[in-house]
Design an enzyme around this catalytic site. Structure first.
Site, mmCIF file in Angstrom:
data_model
loop_
_atom_site.group_PDB
_atom_site.id
_atom_site.type_symbol
_atom_site.label_atom_id
_atom_site.label_comp_id
_atom_site.label_asym_id
_atom_site.label_seq_id
_atom_site.Cartn_x
_atom_site.Cartn_y
_atom_site.Cartn_z
ATOM 1 N N CYS A 79 68.430 115.019 18.067
ATOM 2 C CA CYS A 79 67.014 114.767 17.786
ATOM 3 C C CYS A 79 66.382 115.584 17.380
ATOM 4 O O CYS A 79 65.809 115.798 16.032
ATOM 5 C CB CYS A 79 66.386 114.539 19.403
ATOM 6 S SG CYS A 79 66.877 113.010 19.915
ATOM 7 N N GLU A 129 60.525 107.504 22.812
ATOM 8 C CA GLU A 129 61.315 107.838 23.987
ATOM 9 C C GLU A 129 61.365 109.171 24.117
ATOM 10 O O GLU A 129 61.344 109.796 23.055
ATOM 11 C CB GLU A 129 62.834 107.167 24.315
ATOM 12 C CG GLU A 129 63.511 107.597 25.156
ATOM 13 C CD GLU A 129 62.760 107.321 26.562
ATOM 14 O OE1 GLU A 129 62.488 105.992 26.860
ATOM 15 O OE2 GLU A 129 62.432 108.133 27.481
ATOM 16 N N ALA A 182 65.674 132.422 24.390
ATOM 17 C CA ALA A 182 65.956 132.616 23.231
ATOM 18 C C ALA A 182 67.752 132.395 23.137
ATOM 19 O O ALA A 182 68.350 132.324 24.377
ATOM 20 C CB ALA A 182 65.814 134.237 22.941
ATOM 21 N N LEU A 189 62.972 110.971 26.783
ATOM 22 C CA LEU A 189 64.303 111.436 28.027
ATOM 23 C C LEU A 189 65.043 112.580 27.285
ATOM 24 O O LEU A 189 65.090 112.613 25.872
ATOM 25 C CB LEU A 189 64.898 110.273 28.229
ATOM 26 C CG LEU A 189 65.928 109.339 27.432
ATOM 27 C CD1 LEU A 189 66.851 110.154 27.002
ATOM 28 C CD2 LEU A 189 66.081 108.058 28.042
ATOM 29 N N GLU A 205 68.870 114.028 27.302
ATOM 30 C CA GLU A 205 70.336 113.799 27.476
ATOM 31 C C GLU A 205 70.584 114.971 28.629
ATOM 32 O O GLU A 205 70.090 116.203 28.586
ATOM 33 C CB GLU A 205 71.212 114.142 26.483
ATOM 34 C CG GLU A 205 71.087 112.752 25.371
ATOM 35 C CD GLU A 205 71.805 113.004 24.101
ATOM 36 O OE1 GLU A 205 72.904 113.809 24.158
ATOM 37 O OE2 GLU A 205 71.590 112.587 23.146
#
Ligand code: NAD
Length: 431
Positions: A261, A152, A253, A154, A156
């Site tokens: 993740c 996956e 930056a 995607l 958040e």
């Protein structure tokens, strides 16, 4: 209409289940967290994700989206089962597969008809074959099944949009017929679908996240050099990004990457590489630079305030990025920890992560607004670039602060404007 089960109702599972229901499938979401399922059955979502609440409501009303803790109920009719359980970091950086294992076992023990098991969790290369073994070992009767990897991508904060409008769908399996059946589920999304083998699909996920983290660490290293040499990293990134080979995305930056993740996936990839005889020196540097970003900000704050002991520091933004309440591995956590270690008194505010922060933070005063956070503070640190923070009345903020020191950890303000207002402005890689 296909019958689908989704195991795990977190950010990925709940979004996947809800969107698949919205595409016209009948979806049973199963989770081991009974409280979460009870609340979902009352229409209360466990997470904040823009647009998800309405979609859940609509599909529950249409009886296409159901929630249960019972794998038998969830799998009774299912032709497909998506695995979307958590895969946190283990003690040495490896992915902890205990939840995937438990899930595979529950599927094996409860399935009553042929099924395609689709793994969406981010898992080490080779896990697809391992899942097939776990399922085979625990089957109660000989029922055919196939395993497909479907990482996956995607994000958040825009999970629903990303699921329904993906850049690509990646499917990997040794059973090409099973992969083709999964591809059918995604056809309405009209996106490129890459079908490959299991290991390659699993690697695409890790390589993608590691590359994105690398871009951020790269621009952060350039930012440090800019600070020493008097260049402005925002303009540098803009100038670089116009080059089509480079592009503008992921060149901001700041305090560095965080979340549920990137940190765990880069660690897991480096761990996998190391135990297989590779020397992942770039990945190690990418992680080191990221750590340094947090330390450097605190160092510069110390430089501005003399000492941090008993100084009041307000932190704006706690979630790891805007539009989510997820604080797992958020840069704010590390900055707050470093500040507290030096004796600072920390106040904080986040537009939506307050309830999550209450459970995670110790000795931090949670405020009701950015202005409350600034009141009496010796310094303010922008840790997350929520839109709300881009539109603050900075004149008022300055008035209520004890000392007008502003650490813009996300480079959202114009340095010259802030200095005109009287702030001691500290950006990342800005002259
Ligand atoms: P999460 O922690 O939000 O949700 C995981 C859910 O799985 C929880 O509700 C937990 O109770 C449930 N669970 C655990 N064991 C279970 C079991 N045996 N049976 C059923 N449910 C079980 O996790 P997440 O953020 O949704 O991530 C899930 C996976 O997707 C991870 O591997 C992650 O790396 C990957 N991923 C996450 C994102 C993201 O942005 N969050 C994006 C892409 C990929």
């Amino acid at each position: 209409m296909k019958s689908i089960c989704v195991a795990g109702t977190g950010y990925v599972g709940l979004t996947t289940g809800t969107c698949l229901a919205d595409l016209g499938n009948r979806v049973y979401c199963v989770d081991v967290d009974a409280e979460k399922i009870e609340r979902l059955n009352q229409g209360i979502l466990p997470i904040y994700e823009p647009g998800l609440q309405e979609l859940v409501q609509r599909n529950r009303r249409a009886e296409r989206l159901l929630f249960t803790t019972d794998y038998r109920e969830a799998l009774a009719e299912a032709q497909f089962v998506f695995v979307a359980v958590n895969t946190p970091s283990g003690a040495n950086g490896e992915a902890d597969l205990r939840y995937v294992k438990a899930c595979a076992r529950s599927i094996a023990e409860s399935m009553v008809r042929p099924i395609i098991i689709i793994n969406k969790s981010t898992v080490p290369i080779g896990t697809g074959d391992w899942v097939a073994n776990v399922v085979s070992q625990h089957l109660r009767q000989p029922i055919p099944f196939a395993v497909v990897s479907n990482p996956e991508f995607l994000r958040e904060g825009s999970a629903v949009h990303d699921f329904l409008q993906p850049d690509r769908v990646v499917l990997g399996s040794s059973d090409q017929e099973a992969a083709a059946q999964v591809a059918q589920l995604y056809l309405p999304l009209r996106c490129p679908i890459l079908i490959t083998d299991l290991r390659t699909a699993e690697m695409i996920k890790y390589a993608s996240n590691a590359f994105l983290a690398t871009r951020i660490s790269f621009i952060n290293e350039i930012a440090s050099i800019c600070e020493s040499l008097g260049a402005d990293v925002k303009q540098v990134a803009l100038g670089m990004g116009y080059d089509k080979r480079i592009g503008h995305a992921f060149l901001d930056a700041g305090l560095g990457w965080g979340g549920s993740c990137f940190p765990k996936d880069v660690r897991a990839l480096a761990h996998m590489a190391s135990i297989h005889g590779c020397h992942p020196q770039l990945l190690k540097a990418v992680m080191d630079i990221n750590q340094d970003q947090r330390r450097r900000v605190v160092q510069r704050l110390r430089g501005a305030l003399g000492t941090l002991y008993q100084k009041v520091v307000g932190v704006l933004g706690l979630s790891f990025k805007p539009n989510t309440d997820d604080m797992r591995d958020a840069p704010s956590l590390e900055v707050i920890h470093l500040l507290q270690t030096e004796g600072a008194i920390v106040k904080a505010y986040d537009p939506v992560a307050g309830p999550v922060a209450e459970k995670m933070l110790v000795d931090v005063e949670l405020c009701a607004s950015a202005y409350d956070t600034a009141r009496g503070a010796d310094a303010l640190v922008i840790a997350t670039e929520w839109n709300e923070f881009k539109h603050l009345d900075m004149g008022q903020i300055k008035q209520v602060m004890r000392q007008p020191v502003l650490v813009d950890g996300r480079n959202i303000y114009e340095p010259s404007l802030m200095r005109e207002l009287g702030f001691t402005y500290i950006g990342i890689g800005r002259p």
